[in-house]
Design an enzyme around this catalytic site. Structure first.
Site, mmCIF file in Angstrom:
data_model
loop_
_atom_site.group_PDB
_atom_site.id
_atom_site.type_symbol
_atom_site.label_atom_id
_atom_site.label_comp_id
_atom_site.label_asym_id
_atom_site.label_seq_id
_atom_site.Cartn_x
_atom_site.Cartn_y
_atom_site.Cartn_z
ATOM 1 N N GLU A 505 0.538 -1.135 -0.017
ATOM 2 C CA GLU A 505 -0.173 0.081 0.346
ATOM 3 C C GLU A 505 0.767 1.046 -0.048
ATOM 4 O O GLU A 505 1.836 1.217 0.957
ATOM 5 C CB GLU A 505 -0.524 0.331 1.124
ATOM 6 C CG GLU A 505 -2.482 -1.329 1.332
ATOM 7 C CD GLU A 505 -2.798 -0.421 2.246
ATOM 8 O OE1 GLU A 505 -3.543 -0.216 3.182
ATOM 9 O OE2 GLU A 505 -3.872 -1.655 2.113
ATOM 10 N N HIS A 568 -5.337 0.598 -2.350
ATOM 11 C CA HIS A 568 -5.045 -0.145 -2.098
ATOM 12 C C HIS A 568 -4.963 -1.735 -3.200
ATOM 13 O O HIS A 568 -5.805 -1.702 -4.227
ATOM 14 C CB HIS A 568 -7.269 -0.842 -1.231
ATOM 15 C CG HIS A 568 -7.827 -0.342 -0.914
ATOM 16 N ND1 HIS A 568 -8.863 0.233 -0.587
ATOM 17 C CD2 HIS A 568 -6.454 0.687 0.020
ATOM 18 C CE1 HIS A 568 -9.154 1.068 1.139
ATOM 19 N NE2 HIS A 568 -7.647 1.274 1.388
ATOM 20 N N ASP A 579 -9.639 3.636 7.064
ATOM 21 C CA ASP A 579 -10.047 5.617 5.740
ATOM 22 C C ASP A 579 -10.280 6.450 6.804
ATOM 23 O O ASP A 579 -10.162 7.233 6.773
ATOM 24 C CB ASP A 579 -9.755 4.868 4.906
ATOM 25 C CG ASP A 579 -9.635 3.412 4.093
ATOM 26 O OD1 ASP A 579 -7.684 3.788 4.736
ATOM 27 O OD2 ASP A 579 -9.299 2.944 3.250
#
Length: 644
Positions: A505, A568, A579
């Site tokens: 990520e 992602h 998030d």
């Protein structure tokens, strides 16, 4: 030889001058006289002043000019009764040299002195025939002008005659061909003596001067219409009162172009001093170092063209107190300062008549020209800002990304500055072209032009610049009055970083600006700070140098923190609980000063294709998923939220 033979053949048949061909002045033999040149100023408008003086004579004031060759410019013409017949209208260069002058004489013929087929008179006896039937006898003329010219260092008689524009056309202008009289004849030198009846000088001239070779001098018509025949601006500009604000590199060259293109009435406004560093990109020379720019440029412009009247205002714009009359009466106002203060001042002034406005500035490394023209009673500052704001931001971004850029505080005059004078010349010539086009503007209409060329050592290829930030994607909040635009370059930067860090990520900061008349604009998608944590199932954006970067971006570019972006890998771009928690914390953190932060999430499918979702958070812990607008025009009527 072939040309000579054809000339002789045409002369023998009387075909040297065919109807409708351009009229040519006969070749007067000037080899036997001095190198003196007479500059006169005759136009179609001055022609009627001479209609009643054919065959007459008088005196003329001749002003000495500081040219490399001995040159005199004609001043007032007076008849034999000392009444002014014609007063030429000169510009500042000649009007500033009135003291060093001599007296001359003139005589006006009714036809061009040409001996068939095409020869100018060589002796006074040849010239005598052209005075027949007039009030003037050439020998009596020499006797009459002797007291006027005798003590002058150069004795000049101007022989004038009307000329047409084409062969067999009607006369429309007076041409002056000067004669240098070496000496006048003395009656005491007459053989056999003479009786002093008062006609002695005339008799002496008649007996002794007839066979004397005429010493013709060179002459040129320095009138405005003659000097601009090789190219000038649109006629509308030539006699307009023009005010130019800013006599720097661009302004000085624009002003010079205007004068060389025929403009006659200019006022230059600048309070700056010309320094040695200006020499690299300015029309002035080392001799003017230390002088006020407006004053020095005005002097230079008047020395370029004898028709130019150039005034200087050596103060900042607007001058304190009441506006000087040349500014109040301006019909064209050109701003070359690149100063918001000047544009605001122009917006605050209302002229009693419509004015053609032009605001011109160069971009980074002078690779762009921004030129705004308008026709109105006042400068439309808000219209200018609306047109220029995207470009201002684009320029600031490019400056920020240019590692070799010279700091703005150094000043554009500094030798380290990278703008070359040939680029300034290119844009200065373009400004005058765009001014020509401004005459087609209707009242209260304006036009904004952005041109660009290659940078560095590339040959200049000028083209219309593509407006910035036009290729972006627009997102709309379903409930809040907020639109967001993210350019394709920012999206591609995010995708590149995702490819680089995959399968981990990653993410970074979004920075941009709010725009009152369009969507909020994301202009920077930052890479993750060095202290960020990037793992296959976790990303924690670091804080190393983030605060310093945001502070510098705000001060140098004018952009602020707008939110975050996040990747992602191998998953959909859906909002996770982590998030949401992180973005709610940012919305409630006064340190970010962003109560409605954005979050862009990049996802990736099994085939490696990216997809993206956008979210808008609120300090109330609520959020909205933004809707992507495929038709940008659909968002043009939406207002931008003040909070972004």
């Amino acid at each position: 030889m072939d040309r000579a033979l054809r000339w002789l053949s045409n002369a023998a048949k009387g075909e040297l001058r065919e109807p409708d061909e351009p009229f040519e002045i006969p070749a007067f033999d000037t080899n036997s006289a001095s190198a003196t040149t007479i500059a006169f100023n005759e136009t179609q408008e001055s022609f009627p002043d001479w209609r009643t003086t054919y065959g007459q004579w008088g005196t003329v004031n001749l002003r000495s000019l500081p040219t490399a060759e001995e040159t005199y410019a004609t001043g007032a013409f007076k008849d034999s009764d000392d009444e002014v017949v014609y007063q030429p209208q000169w510009g500042g260069y000649i009007d500033s040299n009135p003291d060093d002058s001599v007296s001359g004489a003139w005589a006006l013929l009714e036809e061009v002195p040409i001996e068939p087929p095409w020869e100018a008179p060589e002796t006074w006896e040849d010239l005598e025939g052209f005075f027949e039937g007039t009030e003037t006898d050439p020998y009596e003329l020499r006797a009459n002008i002797k007291p006027v010219l005798d003590d002058e260092p150069v004795k000049i008689l101007l022989i004038g005659f009307p000329i047409p524009a084409s062969v067999d056309g009607d006369p429309e202008i007076i041409y002056w061909q000067p004669i240098e009289i070496q000496e006048f004849k003395d009656p005491n030198d007459l053989s056999g003596g003479f009786r002093d009846t008062g006609r002695g000088p005339e008799i002496a001239e008649r007996r002794e001067a007839g066979e004397e070779q005429i010493r013709w001098l060179d002459s040129d018509n320095w009138s405005h219409e003659q000097l601009t025949r090789r190219g000038h601006m649109t006629e509308w500009f030539l006699d307009r009162n023009i005010v130019l604000i800013g006599a720097g590199a661009l302004g000085s060259m624009v002003a010079e172009n205007l004068v060389r293109a025929g403009c006659q009435q200019l006022t230059i406004v600048d309070n700056d001093t010309y320094e040695i560093g200006n020499v690299a990109r300015h029309t002035l020379t080392i001799d003017e170092v230390g002088r006020n720019k407006a004053t020095a440029v005005a002097d230079r412009l008047e020395s370029i063209a004898p028709y130019a009247q150039v005034l200087d205002v050596d103060s900042a714009f607007p001058p304190s107190g009441e506006l000087p009359e040349p500014i109040r009466e301006a019909e064209v106002v050109i701003d070359c300062t690149a100063s918001r203060g000047v544009r605001r001042a122009l917006d605050a002034i209302r002229w009693n008549h419509p004015v053609v406005f032009c605001s011109a500035a160069m971009g980074r490394r002078a690779s762009r020209l921004f030129c705004f023209t308008a026709y109105s009673h006042t400068f439309p500052y808000s219209d200018y800002n609306e047109a220029f704001d995207p470009w201002r931001l684009q320029e600031q971004i490019e400056w920020d990304e240019d590692e070799d850029a010279i700091p703005e505080r150094v000043g554009c005059w500094h030798p380290a500055s990278v703008i070359r004078t040939d680029r300034v010349m290119t844009w200065a010539g373009t400004v005058t072209r765009l001014l020509d086009q401004a005459t087609s503007l209707s009242l209260r209409e304006n036009h904004f032009t952005v041109l660009e060329t290659g940078s560095g050592d590339e040959l200049p290829t000028i083209s219309q610049a593509t407006p910035p930030f036009q290729d972006g994607t627009i997102w709309r909040a379903p409930e809040s009055p907020i639109n967001v635009q993210i350019p394709a370059t920012c999206l591609e930067a995010m995708y590149d970083r995702c490819r680089k860090e995959h399968p981990c990520e990653t993410g970074g900061i979004l920075a941009g600006t709010d725009r009152l008349n369009g969507p909020a604009l994301v202009v920077n998608a930052r890479d993750p700070p060095r202290d960020s944590i990037q793992e296959p199932t976790r990303f924690l954006r670091g804080t190393d140098k983030v605060e310093e970067w945001l502070k510098d971006a705000r001060e140098s570019i004018g952009i602020d923190y707008l939110g975050e972006w996040h990747y992602h890998p191998g998953a959909s771009p859906d909002l996770s609980r982590d998030d949401r928690t992180a973005m709610n914390e940012i919305a409630n953190d006064d340190g970010y000063d962003c109560p409605h932060p954005l979050l862009f999430i990049v996802g990736q499918d099994e085939e490696g294709q990216f997809s993206i979702n956008a979210y808008l958070f609120h300090d109330s812990k609520e959020y909205e998923q933004l809707e992507r607008i495929d038709n940008p025009d659909a968002a043009s009527t939406l207002n931008v939220g003040d909070d972004i």
